[in-house]
Design a protein around this motif. Structure first.
Motif, short mmCIF file in Angstrom:
data_model
loop_
_atom_site.label_atom_id
_atom_site.label_comp_id
_atom_site.label_asym_id
_atom_site.label_seq_id
_atom_site.Cartn_x
_atom_site.Cartn_y
_atom_site.Cartn_z
N GLY A 88 0.81 -1.21 0.00
CA GLY A 88 0.00 0.00 0.00
C GLY A 88 0.84 1.26 0.00
N GLU A 89 0.17 2.39 0.15
CA GLU A 89 0.83 3.69 0.12
C GLU A 89 0.23 4.61 1.17
N GLY A 90 0.97 5.67 1.48
CA GLY A 90 0.46 6.72 2.37
C GLY A 90 0.11 6.20 3.75
N THR A 91 -1.04 6.65 4.26
CA THR A 91 -1.45 6.29 5.63
C THR A 91 -1.92 4.84 5.73
N ASP A 92 -2.17 4.21 4.59
CA ASP A 92 -2.65 2.82 4.62
C ASP A 92 -1.53 1.80 4.47
N VAL A 93 -0.28 2.25 4.46
CA VAL A 93 0.82 1.33 4.20
C VAL A 93 0.97 0.33 5.34
N LYS A 94 1.32 -0.90 4.99
CA LYS A 94 1.59 -1.95 5.97
C LYS A 94 2.95 -2.58 5.64
N ALA A 95 3.47 -3.29 6.61
CA ALA A 95 4.74 -4.00 6.41
C ALA A 95 4.47 -5.50 6.31
N ALA A 96 5.04 -6.12 5.30
CA ALA A 96 4.98 -7.58 5.16
C ALA A 96 6.36 -8.13 5.49
N SER A 97 6.43 -9.10 6.40
CA SER A 97 7.70 -9.66 6.85
C SER A 97 7.75 -11.15 6.56
N TYR A 98 8.94 -11.60 6.18
CA TYR A 98 9.17 -13.01 5.88
C TYR A 98 10.42 -13.45 6.65
N VAL A 99 10.35 -14.55 7.36
CA VAL A 99 11.50 -15.03 8.13
C VAL A 99 11.65 -16.53 7.93
N GLU A 100 12.89 -16.95 7.72
CA GLU A 100 13.21 -18.37 7.64
C GLU A 100 14.02 -18.72 8.88
N LEU A 101 13.54 -19.70 9.65
CA LEU A 101 14.24 -20.16 10.84
C LEU A 101 14.81 -21.54 10.58
N VAL A 102 16.01 -21.80 11.13
CA VAL A 102 16.64 -23.10 10.95
C VAL A 102 16.74 -23.80 12.30
N LEU A 103 16.63 -25.13 12.25
CA LEU A 103 16.82 -25.95 13.44
C LEU A 103 18.29 -26.25 13.61
N PRO A 104 18.73 -26.63 14.80
CA PRO A 104 20.14 -26.98 15.00
C PRO A 104 20.54 -28.12 14.08
N GLY A 160 7.95 -18.27 7.97
CA GLY A 160 6.81 -17.60 8.57
C GLY A 160 6.53 -16.28 7.85
N VAL A 161 5.27 -15.89 7.80
CA VAL A 161 4.86 -14.69 7.08
C VAL A 161 3.85 -13.93 7.93
N ALA A 162 3.98 -12.61 7.97
CA ALA A 162 3.02 -11.80 8.72
C ALA A 162 2.96 -10.40 8.13
N VAL A 163 1.83 -9.74 8.36
CA VAL A 163 1.61 -8.35 7.90
C VAL A 163 1.05 -7.55 9.07
N ASP A 164 1.56 -6.32 9.25
CA ASP A 164 1.07 -5.45 10.31
C ASP A 164 1.41 -4.01 9.96
N GLU A 165 0.62 -3.07 10.55
CA GLU A 165 0.95 -1.66 10.35
C GLU A 165 2.28 -1.30 10.99
N ASP A 166 2.63 -2.00 12.06
CA ASP A 166 3.88 -1.76 12.79
C ASP A 166 4.92 -2.76 12.27
N ILE A 167 6.04 -2.25 11.77
CA ILE A 167 7.03 -3.13 11.15
C ILE A 167 7.65 -4.08 12.17
N THR A 168 7.84 -3.61 13.41
CA THR A 168 8.39 -4.51 14.44
C THR A 168 7.40 -5.63 14.75
N ALA A 169 6.12 -5.25 14.90
CA ALA A 169 5.10 -6.27 15.16
C ALA A 169 5.02 -7.26 14.01
N SER A 170 5.17 -6.75 12.79
CA SER A 170 5.14 -7.63 11.61
C SER A 170 6.25 -8.66 11.68
N SER A 171 7.48 -8.22 12.03
CA SER A 171 8.60 -9.16 12.10
C SER A 171 8.42 -10.17 13.22
N LEU A 172 7.91 -9.72 14.37
CA LEU A 172 7.70 -10.63 15.49
C LEU A 172 6.63 -11.67 15.15
#
Length: 805
Positions: free
Chosen positions: A740-756, A770-782
């Motif tokens: 999105g753009e402007g005030t409606d923009v959100k952050a999409a985060s993608y993370v790959e975790l590895v096992l020992p 794992g995949v998540a979307v949130d208005e807050d980029i930190t919350a998106s990553s978590l």
């Protein structure tokens, strides 16, 4: 201020050492040095965010796994954190968790109070090296410390005597075996005779230099690289020649990389007589870094010398270094870079392709004759597979690539040895795609493009004309030829052969039976296409080869068709290539004809039916397009590959974009609640400049508290979550983009975790996305981290547990 037109007004060149009878230029390296890893000390001190204790332990385990027997673990007098870590290592060695034959090295300056704390830190270790240093060069003597030569000499000698006294007492009380290492810091800028004088005084003060493990270590650092590497080699040879009792001395190197020649300096200095090298994995260190032990060791390996270090799993080393230091590895980094074994250039690709082909023939002859199978390849100094890299990465394609490289990738992936003219035709297809996108095309992209272009590889790639079955009838005599591509085909009694084919085809989704006659199966099929569908094509070229051996052999057929509306094929007309593979050579040839016919008709109307088009592929690119279309997510390439493999195994032959989106949500717990749900969190900075995360989450064991510390939000959350999981997870890859753009923009985060890694196992480690979307980029990553954990829990790769008290 600009660069000076005459820099000699500001900078003085180094003064060469007079060594007219130097011997090192004619020597070669025939054995590995003693290696010391200083990642946990010198490397750690160079980080913006020093490693946590957990990261240090992970790094130490990797160092030991690679085969290092000497490890500088800390500067214990620098902080309580470093002192406590050394004590943990000592206790682990006492319990057998760190091998007994590993020497634990610690560093101290020449100061009495710091020396006492340093010796105390290793009390109880099985084997310990006390490493003391003081600067000896004129610049440091005069500018930094205001010391004379006499004071500098006395400082080194008196503190060496103190170390001797304290280590004797520690050995008597705790049984620790000690060795002593002394560094005349800034050795490469010190007068050679004075450096020797100080080291002779230190050796005498130590008083117990012997042979074997009792040798005293003189570490001769290029603290700041100030000259060409041959100068450092001269200095080392001079030292080796003039130090007394050379058999009782280990001459050690500690090159830095200020001029970018640390590798060359170390190699020449080994030729000059050095016994030992101190450095780091991938070259981390102050300023421009320490010497890179991975490069040094693999340089020796490429010359047939076993380096006493095992880098068979280079990706594991890269994972550890990047996750613990938070420093990237350059894609062109020797041996370890993502692109280091990769050729984009057409001429390079052609050379590598020919190299593999000719080496295969040469090695077969060597095996038969009982000779060594020597690696000798254009552009590849070592076999990528020796360090855990696949051949798929050797040739990669962009707009600069040539037909040879593209054909090589097709042969590697599909076992198809394309005819030269077909190579040229497919090369143009790939180049058009690469020019339009401006991006690299992966092996998967190349293979998918080939399969789509030539309708090869199963029902998901079928074209508008698809073979279902056929029968052949010899309407002259028995069939002796299957191709029938020439102008005539004769029976034994000289009569023209005639073959009739009844073939069932799926034509634009409708099953039809076509019939045709010709002097062989291929010409009969072409006549059937002409008579029933108005497709006028003739064979210009036909080639075939075998795939495999014995009972599993298949036939690969290649056909070039040309338009023939005006009778015989026009030899100057544009051709259309096709390919077919089958255990039956007749099927193979017929599939090749239909493949080429599909290319020829494209999207043009046929007399009988119009085409019905649908989404019909589960390759990475097609999957990514479908997820972008339905969920507005630009999933990263590694996730594209993982998801395409998943859906290829689970979904039907013709998945819809909506079906893919549904499967994506389920597989990665995207916007789907799972085992853990984030309820609240607070993210900030702790008193030691580390990042902290606190909060709460809902879990299968009830509401749980989150308390973690790391270098960023992801590592902080994993620190908090790992106590609730059966396996300790770490981050391999993280990416994000905006939606999105402007005030409606959100952050999409993608993370790959590895096992020992599994003990003793090699190859790719298990991982999840794992995949998540949130208005807050930190919350998106978590949330992306929790999304991945939920997916791993759902498939049983990790389980939830009560934390230990």
């Amino acid at each position: 201020m600009p660069m000076l037109p005459d820099p000699s007004q500001k900078y003085a060149p180094y003064v060469p050492l007079h060594l007219p009878d130097r011997q090192w230029p004619s020597r070669t390296i025939t054995r590995p040095p003693i290696w010391l890893s200083t990642d946990l000390r010198d490397g750690n001190q160079a980080l913006v965010n020093p490693m946590s204790v957990d990261q240090k332990w992970r790094f130490l385990r990797e160092i030991i796994r690679c085969g290092f027997k000497e490890v500088e673990v800390a500067f214990p007098a620098a902080s309580d954190t470093d002192y406590d870590f050394v004590r943990q290592v000592v206790e682990a060695q006492q319990k057998g968790e760190v091998p007994e034959d590993v020497w634990i090295q610690v560093l101290t300056p020449a100061r009495a109070d710091l020396i006492k704390r340093t010796v105390n830190s290793v009390a109880g270790a099985k084997r310990a090296i006390i490493h003391m240093y003081n600067a000896t060069s004129p610049c440091f003597r005069q500018v930094v410390f205001g010391n004379s030569k006499e004071a500098t000499f006395k400082l080194a000698v008196e503190h060496t005597k103190l170390i001797r006294q304290l280590t004797d007492e520690c050995t008597a009380a705790h049984g620790t075996k000690f060795r002593y290492e002394y560094s005349p810091e800034t050795f490469n800028q010190t007068e050679m005779d004075f450096a020797l004088e100080v080291c002779e005084g230190v050796k005498k003060a130590w008083g117990r230099a012997g042979e074997g493990e009792d040798r005293i270590i003189f570490n001769l650092p290029a603290t700041v690289e100030i000259a060409t590497p041959n100068h450092y080699a001269d200095q080392i040879e001079y030292f080796c020649r003039h130090i007394s009792e050379r058999e009782k001395v280990v001459v050690s190197l500690h090159p830095h990389n200020d001029r970018g020649t640390a590798i060359a300096a170390a190699e020449l200095a080994m030729m000059a007589g050095a016994d030992r090298v101190e450095g780091t994995l991938l070259g981390n260190g102050e300023r421009t870094g320490n010497v890179d032990i991975v490069i040094l060791a693999l340089n020796q390996y490429s010359q047939g010398v076993w380096p006493n270090l095992d880098f068979s799993d280079i990706y594991s080393i890269i994972d550890v270094v990047m996750s613990c230091t938070e420093l990237p590895v350059h894609p062109r980094h020797p041996y370890a870079g993502e692109l280091v074994f990769t050729a984009f250039s057409g001429s390079h690709q052609d050379a590598i392709k020919k190299g593999f082909e000719k080496q295969g023939v040469r090695h077969a002859a060597d095996r038969a004759a009982g000779r060594k199978q020597i690696w000798d390849m254009p552009y590849l100094p070592i076999d990528p597979q020796d360090i855990g890299c696949s051949y798929e990465a050797v040739i990669r394609v962009n707009s600069q690539s040539g037909k040879g490289g593209i054909a090589y990738l097709v042969k590697q992936a599909l076992k198809l040895d394309l005819p030269r003219k077909m190579q040229m035709a497919f090369y143009q297809i790939v180049q058009d795609i690469a020019d339009k996108t401006g991006k690299e095309m992966t092996t998967e992209d190349i293979v998918a493009s080939f399969c789509r272009s030539y309708h090869f590889g199963g029902m998901q790639y079928e074209g508008r004309l698809a073979l279902r079955s056929f029968t052949l009838v010899d309407i002259s005599h028995s069939v002796s030829s299957l191709t029938g591509i020439g102008s005539h085909n004769y029976t034994e009694d000289g009569v023209d052969r005639q073959i009739r084919i009844d073939v069932k085809l799926r034509v634009d989704g409708v099953l039809m039976t076509l019939s045709g006659e010709g002097n062989g199966p291929l010409s009969a099929l072409l006549h059937a296409l002409r008579d029933h569908l108005g497709i006028h094509l003739s064979v210009r070229e036909y080639i075939e080869h075998a795939i495999g051996e014995g009972t599993t052999v298949q036939a690969a057929s290649y056909v070039e068709l040309v338009p023939s509306e005006r009778g015989p094929a026009d030899r100057s007309s544009k051709g259309f290539w096709g390919v077919g593979v089958d255990f039956d050579i007749t099927y193979s040839g017929l599939r090749a004809v239909l493949s080429a016919a599909n290319v020829a008709i494209g999207a043009s109307d046929l007399p009988k039916l119009n085409a019905k088009r649908s989404f019909n592929s589960t390759t990475g690119a097609q999957v990514a397009d479908a997820i972008k279309q339905t969920l507005d997510l630009d999933i990263p390439p590694r996730l594209q590959m993982a998801f395409s493999e998943l859906v290829r195994a689970k979904l039907a032959q013709n998945p819809t974009p909506e079906g893919l989106a549904k499967e994506f949500r389920t597989a990665y717990h995207y916007e789907v609640d799972g085992a853990f749900v984030l309820l609240e969190y607070a993210y900030g900075q702790g008193p030691n400049l580390r990042r902290t995360l606190t909060g709460k989450a809902r879990s299968p064991i009830g509401e749980v508290a989150l308390n973690g510390e790391g270098n960023g939000p992801l590592s902080s959350l994993l620190s908090a979550m790992n106590i609730y999981l059966s396996a300790e997870l770490s981050v391999r890859q993280y990416s994000e983009h905006s939606i999105g753009e402007g005030t409606d923009v959100k952050a999409a985060s993608y993370v790959e975790l590895v096992l020992p890694p599994v003990l003793g196992a090699k190859g790719e480690r298990q991982s999840g996305w794992g995949v998540a979307v949130d208005e807050d980029i930190t919350a998106s990553s978590l949330k992306a981290v929790l999304s991945c954990i939920n997916a791993l829990v759902a498939v049983g790769k990790v389980s939830v547990r009560q934390p230990k008290n």
